[in-house]
Design an enzyme around this catalytic site. Structure first.
Site, mmCIF file in Angstrom:
data_model
loop_
_atom_site.group_PDB
_atom_site.id
_atom_site.type_symbol
_atom_site.label_atom_id
_atom_site.label_comp_id
_atom_site.label_asym_id
_atom_site.label_seq_id
_atom_site.Cartn_x
_atom_site.Cartn_y
_atom_site.Cartn_z
ATOM 1 N N CYS A 12 -6.951 -9.634 2.287
ATOM 2 C CA CYS A 12 -6.471 -8.354 2.827
ATOM 3 C C CYS A 12 -7.374 -7.269 2.237
ATOM 4 O O CYS A 12 -8.580 -7.497 2.098
ATOM 5 C CB CYS A 12 -4.993 -8.149 2.509
ATOM 6 S SG CYS A 12 -4.541 -8.330 0.763
ATOM 7 N N ARG A 18 -0.370 -8.381 0.655
ATOM 8 C CA ARG A 18 -0.249 -9.342 1.755
ATOM 9 C C ARG A 18 -0.862 -10.696 1.466
ATOM 10 O O ARG A 18 -0.199 -11.736 1.637
ATOM 11 C CB ARG A 18 -0.891 -8.750 3.032
ATOM 12 C CG ARG A 18 -0.124 -7.561 3.580
ATOM 13 C CD ARG A 18 -0.948 -6.787 4.585
ATOM 14 N NE ARG A 18 -2.059 -6.075 3.953
ATOM 15 C CZ ARG A 18 -2.950 -5.324 4.576
ATOM 16 N NH1 ARG A 18 -2.849 -5.187 5.892
ATOM 17 N NH2 ARG A 18 -3.900 -4.694 3.923
ATOM 18 N N ASP A 131 0.311 -3.120 6.437
ATOM 19 C CA ASP A 131 0.091 -2.887 5.011
ATOM 20 C C ASP A 131 1.368 -2.305 4.389
ATOM 21 O O ASP A 131 1.779 -1.211 4.763
ATOM 22 C CB ASP A 131 -1.085 -1.904 4.888
ATOM 23 C CG ASP A 131 -1.399 -1.547 3.463
ATOM 24 O OD1 ASP A 131 -0.713 -2.059 2.552
ATOM 25 O OD2 ASP A 131 -2.331 -0.748 3.263
#
Ligand code: 4NP
Length: 165
Positions: A12, A18, A131
């Site tokens: 990410c 994540r 996000d």
């Protein structure tokens, strides 16, 4: 079948929200199918801001609450050209970071994929994993749900592709 484990790198931006969840949930599903010995699983971020840090408390909490997994021992690292070469599948959490990875040396030869191309919910196929950084617990819950179902679906794809299970 080759005895070399299949390398899977999730990435990410910061490698604290994540992709640590993707690494942990993908490993969980791999182990559920007793396929651990076939895989080498890791995660990283295209940015360097958080290198060396543990995952965000929101990701640590949701992994513990939802699955009893402790991911607090993970440490953030930056995605490098060497990863593109050394991992068989290099999987982006969103399109922006996919583009960042495309700028790394050797990206033309890499097997770069977008995680939500494996989204079982076809209405959201090809979307970004949102996000959650700086967001509340609900943001991390949403990410968990997405990552969990896509990790399992990506594993289905890999099993077919690699002739496993
Ligand atoms: P991640 O979340 O890419 O899922 O780890 C973020 C973490 C840090 C930042 C942005 C997103 N940041 O800007 O520092």
């Amino acid at each position: 079948m080759s005895s070399e484990p299949i390398g899977v790198m999730f990435f990410c931006l910061g490698n604290i929200c994540r992709s640590p969840l993707a690494e942990a949930l993908f490993r969980y599903h791999v182990e559920q199918r007793d396929l651990g010995h076939h895989f080498r699983i890791d995660s990283s971020g295209t940015g360097s801001y958080h290198v060396g840090e543990p995952p965000d408390p929101g990701s640590v909490r949701v992994a513990r609450e939802r699955l009893g997994l402790d991911i607090s021992g993970q440490r953030a690292q930056q995605l490098a050209s060497s990863h593109l070469r050394d991992f068989d599948y290099v999987v982006a959490m969103d399109r922006s970071n996919f583009s960042n990875a495309k700028r790394l040396r050797g990206s033309e030869q890499a097997n770069l994929l977008l995680f939500r191309d494996f989204e079982p919910d076809e209405y959201h196929r090809g979307d970004d994993v949102p996000d959650p950084w700086g967001g509340g617990a609900d943001h991390f819950e949403t990410v968990y749900e997405i990552v969990d179902r896509c990790a399992e679906s990506f594993l289905d794809y890999l099993c077919a592709e690699e002739g496993l299970g």
